[in-house]
Design a protein around this motif. Sequence first.
Motif, PDB file in Angstrom:
ATOM      1  N   GLN A 127       0.854  -1.192   0.000  1.00 19.00           N
ATOM      2  CA  GLN A 127       0.000   0.000   0.000  1.00 19.00           C
ATOM      3  C   GLN A 127       0.887   1.237   0.000  1.00 19.00           C
ATOM      4  O   GLN A 127       1.868   1.314   0.735  1.00 19.00           O
ATOM      5  CB  GLN A 127      -0.916   0.001   1.231  1.00 19.00           C
ATOM      6  CG  GLN A 127      -1.941   1.128   1.254  1.00 19.00           C
ATOM      7  CD  GLN A 127      -2.827   1.055   2.500  1.00 19.00           C
ATOM      8  OE1 GLN A 127      -2.370   0.676   3.567  1.00 19.00           O
ATOM      9  NE2 GLN A 127      -4.090   1.396   2.344  1.00 19.00           N
ATOM     10  N   THR A 227      -5.909   4.574   0.268  1.00 18.52           N
ATOM     11  CA  THR A 227      -5.660   4.596   1.707  1.00 18.52           C
ATOM     12  C   THR A 227      -6.711   3.740   2.405  1.00 18.52           C
ATOM     13  O   THR A 227      -7.733   3.371   1.810  1.00 18.52           O
ATOM     14  CB  THR A 227      -5.736   6.021   2.254  1.00 18.52           C
ATOM     15  OG1 THR A 227      -7.087   6.507   2.083  1.00 18.52           O
ATOM     16  CG2 THR A 227      -4.773   6.947   1.523  1.00 18.52           C
ATOM     17  N   SER A 228      -6.460   3.432   3.656  1.00 19.14           N
ATOM     18  CA  SER A 228      -7.431   2.659   4.429  1.00 19.14           C
ATOM     19  C   SER A 228      -8.767   3.389   4.508  1.00 19.14           C
ATOM     20  O   SER A 228      -9.839   2.773   4.462  1.00 19.14           O
ATOM     21  CB  SER A 228      -6.885   2.400   5.837  1.00 19.14           C
ATOM     22  OG  SER A 228      -5.689   1.665   5.776  1.00 19.14           O
ATOM     23  N   PHE A 231     -10.779   2.827   1.411  1.00 16.53           N
ATOM     24  CA  PHE A 231     -11.395   1.498   1.403  1.00 16.53           C
ATOM     25  C   PHE A 231     -12.629   1.451   2.295  1.00 16.53           C
ATOM     26  O   PHE A 231     -13.553   0.679   2.050  1.00 16.53           O
ATOM     27  CB  PHE A 231     -10.387   0.440   1.869  1.00 16.53           C
ATOM     28  CG  PHE A 231      -9.514  -0.098   0.778  1.00 16.53           C
ATOM     29  CD1 PHE A 231     -10.042  -0.902  -0.229  1.00 16.53           C
ATOM     30  CD2 PHE A 231      -8.161   0.192   0.753  1.00 16.53           C
ATOM     31  CE1 PHE A 231      -9.228  -1.399  -1.231  1.00 16.53           C
ATOM     32  CE2 PHE A 231      -7.344  -0.303  -0.249  1.00 16.53           C
ATOM     33  CZ  PHE A 231      -7.888  -1.101  -1.253  1.00 16.53           C
ATOM     34  N   GLU A 232     -12.619   2.253   3.336  1.00 13.65           N
ATOM     35  CA  GLU A 232     -13.745   2.256   4.267  1.00 13.65           C
ATOM     36  C   GLU A 232     -14.896   3.136   3.790  1.00 13.65           C
ATOM     37  O   GLU A 232     -15.932   3.222   4.440  1.00 13.65           O
ATOM     38  CB  GLU A 232     -13.271   2.754   5.645  1.00 13.65           C
ATOM     39  CG  GLU A 232     -12.241   1.860   6.327  1.00 13.65           C
ATOM     40  CD  GLU A 232     -12.821   0.522   6.746  1.00 13.65           C
ATOM     41  OE1 GLU A 232     -14.047   0.436   6.923  1.00 13.65           O
ATOM     42  OE2 GLU A 232     -12.046  -0.447   6.888  1.00 13.65           O
ATOM     43  N   GLN A 238     -15.247  -1.984   1.691  1.00 15.33           N
ATOM     44  CA  GLN A 238     -14.904  -2.541   2.995  1.00 15.33           C
ATOM     45  C   GLN A 238     -14.773  -4.056   2.912  1.00 15.33           C
ATOM     46  O   GLN A 238     -13.877  -4.654   3.509  1.00 15.33           O
ATOM     47  CB  GLN A 238     -15.968  -2.173   4.037  1.00 15.33           C
ATOM     48  CG  GLN A 238     -15.959  -0.709   4.458  1.00 15.33           C
ATOM     49  CD  GLN A 238     -17.109  -0.377   5.394  1.00 15.33           C
ATOM     50  OE1 GLN A 238     -17.714  -1.249   6.012  1.00 15.33           O
ATOM     51  NE2 GLN A 238     -17.428   0.907   5.498  1.00 15.33           N
ATOM     52  N   PHE A 241     -11.510  -4.849   1.171  1.00 17.46           N
ATOM     53  CA  PHE A 241     -10.410  -4.557   2.077  1.00 17.46           C
ATOM     54  C   PHE A 241     -10.261  -5.656   3.127  1.00 17.46           C
ATOM     55  O   PHE A 241      -9.152  -6.094   3.459  1.00 17.46           O
ATOM     56  CB  PHE A 241     -10.640  -3.208   2.748  1.00 17.46           C
ATOM     57  CG  PHE A 241      -9.470  -2.693   3.536  1.00 17.46           C
ATOM     58  CD1 PHE A 241      -8.216  -2.591   2.949  1.00 17.46           C
ATOM     59  CD2 PHE A 241      -9.614  -2.310   4.861  1.00 17.46           C
ATOM     60  CE1 PHE A 241      -7.130  -2.110   3.666  1.00 17.46           C
ATOM     61  CE2 PHE A 241      -8.538  -1.826   5.582  1.00 17.46           C
ATOM     62  CZ  PHE A 241      -7.290  -1.726   4.981  1.00 17.46           C
ATOM     63  N   SER A 242     -11.396  -6.143   3.624  1.00 14.59           N
ATOM     64  CA  SER A 242     -11.394  -7.197   4.631  1.00 14.59           C
ATOM     65  C   SER A 242     -10.776  -8.471   4.073  1.00 14.59           C
ATOM     66  O   SER A 242      -9.964  -9.129   4.752  1.00 14.59           O
ATOM     67  CB  SER A 242     -12.829  -7.478   5.101  1.00 14.59           C
ATOM     68  OG  SER A 242     -12.860  -8.562   6.010  1.00 14.59           O
ATOM     69  N   MET A 245      -6.940  -8.135   3.624  1.00 10.82           N
ATOM     70  CA  MET A 245      -6.162  -8.090   4.858  1.00 10.82           C
ATOM     71  C   MET A 245      -6.076  -9.443   5.554  1.00 10.82           C
ATOM     72  O   MET A 245      -5.293  -9.611   6.490  1.00 10.82           O
ATOM     73  CB  MET A 245      -6.752  -7.058   5.823  1.00 10.82           C
ATOM     74  CG  MET A 245      -6.594  -5.615   5.351  1.00 10.82           C
ATOM     75  SD  MET A 245      -4.863  -5.189   4.984  1.00 10.82           S
ATOM     76  CE  MET A 245      -4.126  -5.359   6.602  1.00 10.82           C
ATOM     77  N   PRO A 250       1.140  -6.235   5.777  1.00  8.81           N
ATOM     78  CA  PRO A 250       1.128  -4.945   5.082  1.00  8.81           C
ATOM     79  C   PRO A 250       2.535  -4.382   4.908  1.00  8.81           C
ATOM     80  O   PRO A 250       3.364  -4.452   5.815  1.00  8.81           O
ATOM     81  CB  PRO A 250       0.289  -4.055   6.008  1.00  8.81           C
ATOM     82  CG  PRO A 250       0.455  -4.656   7.367  1.00  8.81           C
ATOM     83  CD  PRO A 250       0.628  -6.135   7.158  1.00  8.81           C
TER      84      PRO A 250
END
Length: 271
Positions: A127, A227-228, A231-232, A238, A241-242, A245, A250
């Motif tokens: 990232q 960025t995180s 993604f949210e 989301q 992203f889940s 991860m 990372p």
Amino acid sequence: MNHISQVISNMTTDFNGKVIKKYLCEGCGNEVTVLRMKMLFGPKKGEWFEGKRGCECEVYEIVRKEQEQAKTARLKRIFDENSLINESLKQATFENFEPNEFGQALQKAKQFVEEFDLRNPKNLFFQGSFGTGKSHLSVSIAKALQEKGFATIFISTPKLLTKIRNTYNKNSELGEEKIINAIAEADLVVFDDIGAEGEYSGWSVQKLFEVIDQRAGKPNIYTTNLTSAEFEATKDMQRIFSRMMMNSEPIIMNGTDYRKRQFLKGAKENV
């Protein structure tokens, strides 16, 4: 000209041959006879030599090399036929990566290759900002694992979504199922530039989730400029992203764009 082992196999004690010993070959498992024979022809006629018959290790080695070459060609074909990779990245390797401030990222990438194990699948999640070498390292990993005998695929996610869309054309010769199956069966898949397509909802995100989800439990590499917080932004992102991860390490790579670094380097050299 016959191989010496073939000549020996046709010889008997009638040709002044003498059996020295017999043993089981650990390589091929055959019973091997060691003979002391007199050369019957050529410039060394009359001289004694030792040879053996029954061992097939040389044949097995030839077959092994041919199988290895065929496997190498197959893995390269899988990578070339299924990867969606930009021309600028096709020559990327660990050797031509310029680490600058990302030496630790390079070491983690190499460590991922060294520890790669299909029985203990792990993921990497690169990232960071544009042009920092995330894709370069990912291609390098895919190539290094291919050399170790694994089937790898590198996919630019915007190109993947375009390719899947094109399968909906009635004149398309390629079906969506074939693309998905190729991705599912690979030992490692690199999903490059996730989110670069600019659509954070709708068909593209749903399809991307489906592709990533069916790779759950298998080794993957993800790269993104998002960025995180981005993604949210939506529930669909989301979910992606889940999945990304899950079991991922990372690696953050924020810094100066590689192309900008090269430009600044050239400018200094010309001063």
